[in-house]
Design an enzyme around this catalytic site. Structure first.
Site, PDB file in Angstrom:
ATOM      1  N   ASP C 149       0.865  -1.189   0.000  1.00  0.00           N
ATOM      2  CA  ASP C 149       0.000   0.000   0.000  1.00  0.00           C
ATOM      3  C   ASP C 149       0.898   1.234   0.000  1.00  0.00           C
ATOM      4  OD1 ASP C 149      -1.830  -2.067   0.451  1.00  0.00           O
ATOM      5  OD2 ASP C 149      -3.068  -0.854   1.799  1.00  0.00           O
ATOM      6  N   LYS C 212      -6.782   3.549  -3.421  1.00  0.00           N
ATOM      7  CA  LYS C 212      -7.199   3.528  -2.029  1.00  0.00           C
ATOM      8  C   LYS C 212      -7.362   4.964  -1.548  1.00  0.00           C
ATOM      9  CE  LYS C 212      -5.212   2.069   2.447  1.00  0.00           C
ATOM     10  NZ  LYS C 212      -4.115   1.313   3.088  1.00  0.00           N
ATOM     11  N   LYS C 248     -10.226   0.491  -2.624  1.00  0.00           N
ATOM     12  CA  LYS C 248     -10.137   0.278  -1.178  1.00  0.00           C
ATOM     13  C   LYS C 248     -10.416   1.566  -0.409  1.00  0.00           C
ATOM     14  CE  LYS C 248      -6.992  -1.062   2.556  1.00  0.00           C
ATOM     15  NZ  LYS C 248      -5.641  -1.527   2.925  1.00  0.00           N
TER      16      LYS C 248
END
Lengths: 497, 265, 312
Positions: C149, C212, C248
């Protein structure tokens, strides 16, 4: 697909996710078997009756009075008495307090009204709950505050009430249209005889109970039910000083003719064939939502519906693709299910009219698209429909369909968009979608329509004047301007005298 | 031997020009032969008004005020002639003052009639008045100058184009006014003046599908018939008074347009 | 040597009228649409379906200075068996930890199907030299992280150096080799939905497997409208290229009811094909227990107490 294109993992997606039924409870509503007319604060037995149904199931709901001219006369006389007996002369701040009370009671009983509205009219409960009811209550609240401030609204014009207002409302927003009519009329000091639409009388009849709870003096509001013949009797009634009508252009013209030479005041809110114009720089996903809201809101039973989509040719394909995909997510069905997006068509007659015009569209050569969608067998239903390849000359691009049917046309330049948008006898509303501020104002200036929604559509508010240009009618409802049709004013001889 | 004066031919005023009636007809009024307009002259006048509308309505309000003020100047310059054609000097002066009064309204009435509306949501919402379009005016018979100007001036102030049917019995002041207008800054077609038989012309205007509003100030007995015909295209019917002077007179010829726009980042 | 690549076609202004166009976003209409979708009434079996799906989509996260191997081990156990008393409750998708704790997490979840995600690239600010970021990415992947991430360089983005942002994502994607790359936009710092859309398209163009919303380190993390905005960008890329990019939302999703709202939004924007942890994750920590409580309420019919659900 390459590794880059598809994440690893391999958990398959499910085939579908069906939402379980989420019906709003119907038992908040108690219906009588039979309703009379509400005249002089009392129910009077109706001489003739008809049956009102739920358009979603064709289930009979109640027997409704079909008011005769004599019954209408009685209601007008009751309104006249109430006017003379004090409504026109009580302190305006007292008048205001009655309206505030009505607003509050509507808020308190909104669930009951919302369910009844959806039951009798076929509109999705999420709309009656989130749009019709809050707006109806807000309308009373807004005009309540005007009742004792009229001289500030119309300085140097000595505002006075007119007398008895005869009001005829349509079936698409039954209670909301009632609020649009009654709230300003009472705020201005008039009394009212109102006729709800033939197919949707129940919320107006339930509203009489709100009047009882609010302790509104008898006869200030009288409700008579029935079809067009009852409406005609109201228009012709000698004791009516002012007529307000919302409905079709055809009937509006007939009323204007009928009142010619009588000196009675008239306001008309009639049909439309609004253009919703999408420029190539628009925020597309939001524009698509606006298109959907513009034409499928309330099954397209909206006089200001964005029924003609004008798309700039350079983005025609993505807009149509996105729109079709979005249509497939619309949930058509039980109006009382909280997840329903598109409910039932209001009546058999209206369904037949829609079917007829859609058939004409296909014959004319337009290409029809309807998403795959199952509708209930009983009741009146029409699948959300899009027509592409529509020419300006087609009937589906000219006539008001008043159903969930969109006609898509293209344009190339702002001038062409304006020309096409204005090329209609109507002039109620228009939509413009562009991210360019100066173009929004340029378009807004040129569109011949009473309401222009820029980067939005189908928004309503009690403080916002609403009404048409050209054959969409005259007079405004909402805002300070919405009081004017219900007042006598010095030195003002506006439309309809 | 005294000089024989050259007499004026009284014509119509359409699209900024002075045509004879296409019908070739005249009638006698106030001792003169006056053009007697036909339905085709009505048609031409409405067409001229429609053509002139975009420019007039699209002009800045300040500019329109100046053009109106110029009308007052031109009438003042011909005050003596006008006085002979109406009830006299007093009527002329009141006419001039009325035009000046409306000239001053041109860039103000929108602030009085319009509004910004505090809607319950993230939207900026405002209402502006806009001209309704082509206005047909049946001028009252009396007073011949002030009556006509009282009806036409508010419509013009709002940006409308006008087709006016002059007083049938006292048309000369109207024609004199046309000459003043022709030498003012009013664009051709913004004001069109017809003379003739009102009962003959008015129904054509009332039923005309390209006329947006009709002011029946001078309709006399035929008002109901005209109002009925007006319903064919949902015309705005204005029951004007000959002596009115108020900003609400302007409002009577205006549409209200409400514009919504979201307020967001 | 870092070199700004040529931007993908259609990214800079209107070279290409077709999608994915940069386009813009109307904030009010976007928020209204999100609010309207949030009103869906999801009941009974449809709700159970959503709650179980939500569990399978959770990236169970701890990103604290006080994280220890003990804490992460406990979290990993919870991830594998969220409800020890009910074996049929599925595992979550992944545990998400700081780089130093990747080895602990990897050891705990081995052979369970639960993945290990590690934040990297000088999380949460992203304000470090590129080489240091790439080194960090390579290290976590070597240690066994399945997913990376990363954060975008908001400083570069907000100063208009889009090529630098793009280049960095490309380089990180390269450094993370077979690991699966989620690109954190940190939407709360981008200021407008237009920027969120722009950053979403840029990240997808540079090779993101997921986009995300947030680091979770700022207030105003994931919201329904900002997630909708990103889903719409994903949809545009899919429509234009056929490529399915994952989403996300992270931060601020604490209640089962919210999770259902996010899934409804996903379902009605991207369709049923996206209802898989391969394409949707929810970054959360306290959400899991609330979902478990709601699920048990659906099964037993009685309202639950937190005392019956483990805190890890």
């Amino acid at each position: 697909m390459t590794d880059l294109e598809r994440p690893r993992g391999g958990v398959p997606a499910p085939k579908d996710w069906t939402y379980a039924p989420a019906p709003e409870a119907r038992d908040v509503v108690t219906l009588a078997d039979r309703y009379g007319h509400f005249v002089g604060g009392e129910w009077i037995e109706a001489e003739e009756t008809y049956t009102t149904i739920s358009p979603a199931t064709e289930e009979p709901l109640a027997e409704i009075g079909q008011a005769t001219p004599a019954e209408v006369e009685r209601a007008v006389a009751a309104a006249r008495d109430a006017y003379d007996d004090g409504w026109s002369t009580i302190s305006p701040s007292e008048r205001a307090k009655y309206l505030f009370r009505i607003a509050r009671i509507l808020q308190e009983r909104s669930r009951e009204f919302a369910v009844l509205e959806s039951l009798n009219g076929g509109k999705p409960i999420k709309e009656s709950r989130d749009v019709d009811l809050p707006l109806a209550a807000a309308h009373f609240f807004y005009y309540a505050g005007w009742a004792d401030k009229l001289e500030y609204a119309f300085p140097n014009q000595r505002p006075r009430p007119i007398g008895v207002a005869g009001q005829i409302i349509p079936w698409n927003f039954p209670l909301l249209m009632l609020a649009w009519k009654i709230a300003p009329a009472l705020a201005a000091g008039n009394t009212v005889v109102l006729k709800p639409a033939e197919t949707t009388p129940l919320t107006a009849l339930l509203f009489c109970d709100v009047l009882r709870q609010a302790e509104l003096p008898a006869g200030v509001v009288n409700i008579v039910t029935g079809d067009g013949a009852t409406g005609a009797a109201i228009v012709k009634a000698e004791g009516v000083d002012k007529v307000a009508f919302t409905g079709s252009t055809e009937v509006g013209k007939a009323i204007q003719r009928e009142l010619a030479g009588t000196g009675k005041k008239l306001t008309l809110e009639l049909g439309g064939k609004a253009a919703n114009i999408i420029f190539d720089d628009a925020a597309l996903d939001q524009a698509v939502e606006g298109i959907v809201n513009g034409i499928y809101f309330n099954q397209g039973h909206v006089c200001c519906a964005g029924s003609r989509l004008l798309v700039q040719e350079s983005i025609y394909e993505p807009v149509v693709d996105k729109l079709k995909r979005r249509l497939a997510t619309l949930r058509v069905g039980d109006p009382l299910d909280k997840n329903t997006d598109v409910g039932a068509i209001n009546s058999k007659q209206q369904l037949e009219k829609i079917q007829e015009l859609v058939a004409v569209g296909e014959e004319e050569g337009a290409e029809i698209y309807q998403p795959p969608c199952r509708v209930p067998e009983k009741g009146y239903w029409f699948v959300p429909t899009v027509f592409t390849n529509v020419a300006q000359s087609y009937r589906i691009a000219q006539e008001e369909i008043f159903g969930p049917v969109l006609s898509i046309l293209t344009f190339r330049t702002p001038d062409e968009a304006v020309e096409k948008a204005n090329n209609t006898p109507y002039g109620l509303s228009a939509g413009v979608w562009t991210e360019k501020g100066s173009r929004i104002l340029w378009m807004a200036e040129r569109l011949r329509a009473g309401v222009v929604w820029a980067n939005t559509y189908n928004r309503f508010d009690p403080s916002s004047p609403f009404g048409g240009y050209k054959e969409s009618g005259f007079g405004r409802e909402g805002g300070r301007h919405g009081l004017e049709p219900y007042l006598q004013l010095d030195d003002s001889e506006a439309f309809g005298g | 031997m005294s000089r024989l004066p050259v007499k004026k031919t009284y014509k119509l005023f359409i699209g900024g020009a002075f045509p004879r009636s296409e019908s070739g007809r005249t009638y006698e009024a106030e001792g003169q032969n006056v053009a007697r307009a036909s339905r085709k002259d009505v048609r031409d006048a409405v067409r001229a008004a429609r053509g002139a509308l975009p420019k007039w309505a699209g002009m800045t309000a300040y500019n329109r005020g100046q053009v109106l003020y110029r009308i007052a100047e031109m009438v003042e310059a011909r005050a003596a002639e006008f006085a002979d054609l109406c009830s006299g000097r007093d009527e002329v002066e009141r006419t001039i003052d009325r035009v000046v009064w409306y000239a001053g309204w041109a860039d103000k009435f929108a602030q009085v009639i319009g509004s910004s509306n505090p809607v319950a949501g993230p939207y900026f919402n405002f209402t502006v008045p806009e001209p309704t379009g082509v206005v047909a005016t049946l001028a009252p018979d009396e007073p011949p100058l002030l009556g006509l100007v009282s009806r036409v001036a508010p419509a013009l102030t709002g940006g409308n184009a006008v087709v006016v049917v002059a007083s049938e019995t006292r048309p000369l002041a109207a024609i004199e006014l046309a000459e003043a207008l022709a030498t003012s800054d009013v664009p051709g077609g913004v004001v069109n003046i017809l003379t003739g038989n009102r009962a003959e012309l008015a129904p054509w205007l009332a039923a005309h599908m390209d006329v947006n509003a009709i002011d029946i100030a001078g309709a006399d007995g035929i008002a109901p018939e005209l109002e009925r015909a007006a319903a064919d295209n949902v015309k705005r019917v204005v029951r004007g008074r000959a002596d009115a002077q108020s900003p609400w007179e302007i409002a009577a010829f205006m549409e209200l347009k409400t514009v919504w726009h979201p307020v967001g980042r | 040597m870092a070199q700004a690549p040529v931007l993908p076609r259609g990214f800079e202004l209107p070279l290409e009228p077709r999608l994915p166009r940069i386009g813009s976003v109307d904030a009010v209409a976007l928020e209204e649409r999100a609010a309207s979708l949030a009103k869906r009434s999801i009941k009974r079996e449809a709700k159970v379906f959503a709650l179980e799906l939500a569990i399978r989509m959770i990236d169970l996260t701890t990103l604290e200075g006080q994280d220890t191997p003990g804490k992460v081990a406990a979290l990993a156990s919870k991830a594998i068996r969220p409800d020890p008393t009910h074996a049929d409750i599925p595992s979550v998708a992944a545990v998400c930890v700081y780089p130093n704790l990747v080895p602990t997490a990897v050891a705990r979840v081995r052979e369970t199907g639960v993945k290990v995600a590690s934040v990297a690239t000088a999380f949460p600010s992203g304000q470090s030299p590129l080489d240091a970021k790439l080194e960090e990415v390579r290290w976590v992947v070597e240690q066994g992280a399945d997913e990376v991430d990363m954060v975008i360089d908001r400083g570069a983005f907000l100063s208009g150096r889009y090529a630098k942002v793009y280049d960095e994502i490309v380089r990180v994607k390269d450094a993370s080799s077979s690991a699966h790359l989620k690109v954190i936009l940190e939407v709360a710092e981008l200021g407008t939905y237009d920027n969120v859309r722009r950053a979403s398209l840029l990240a997808m163009a540079a090779g993101a497997d997921f986009i995300k919303t947030s680091t979770g380190k700022l207030p105003g993390a994931a919201t329904l409208p900002v997630t909708l905005c990103m889903l719409e960008a994903i949809r545009d890329v899919y429509e234009e290229t056929g490529r399915m990019v994952g989403m996300k939302p992270a931060g601020g999703i604490r209640q089962a009811k919210q999770a259902v709202q996010y899934l409804v939004q996903l379902h009605e924007t991207l369709g049923v094909e996206w209802l898989t942890p391969d394409l949707y994750r929810i970054g959360a920590s306290s959400l899991l227990n609330d979902v478990l409580m709601q699920l048990r309420k659906e099964r037993t019919g009685v309202y639950q107490s937190g005392d019956y659900f483990t805190l890890d």
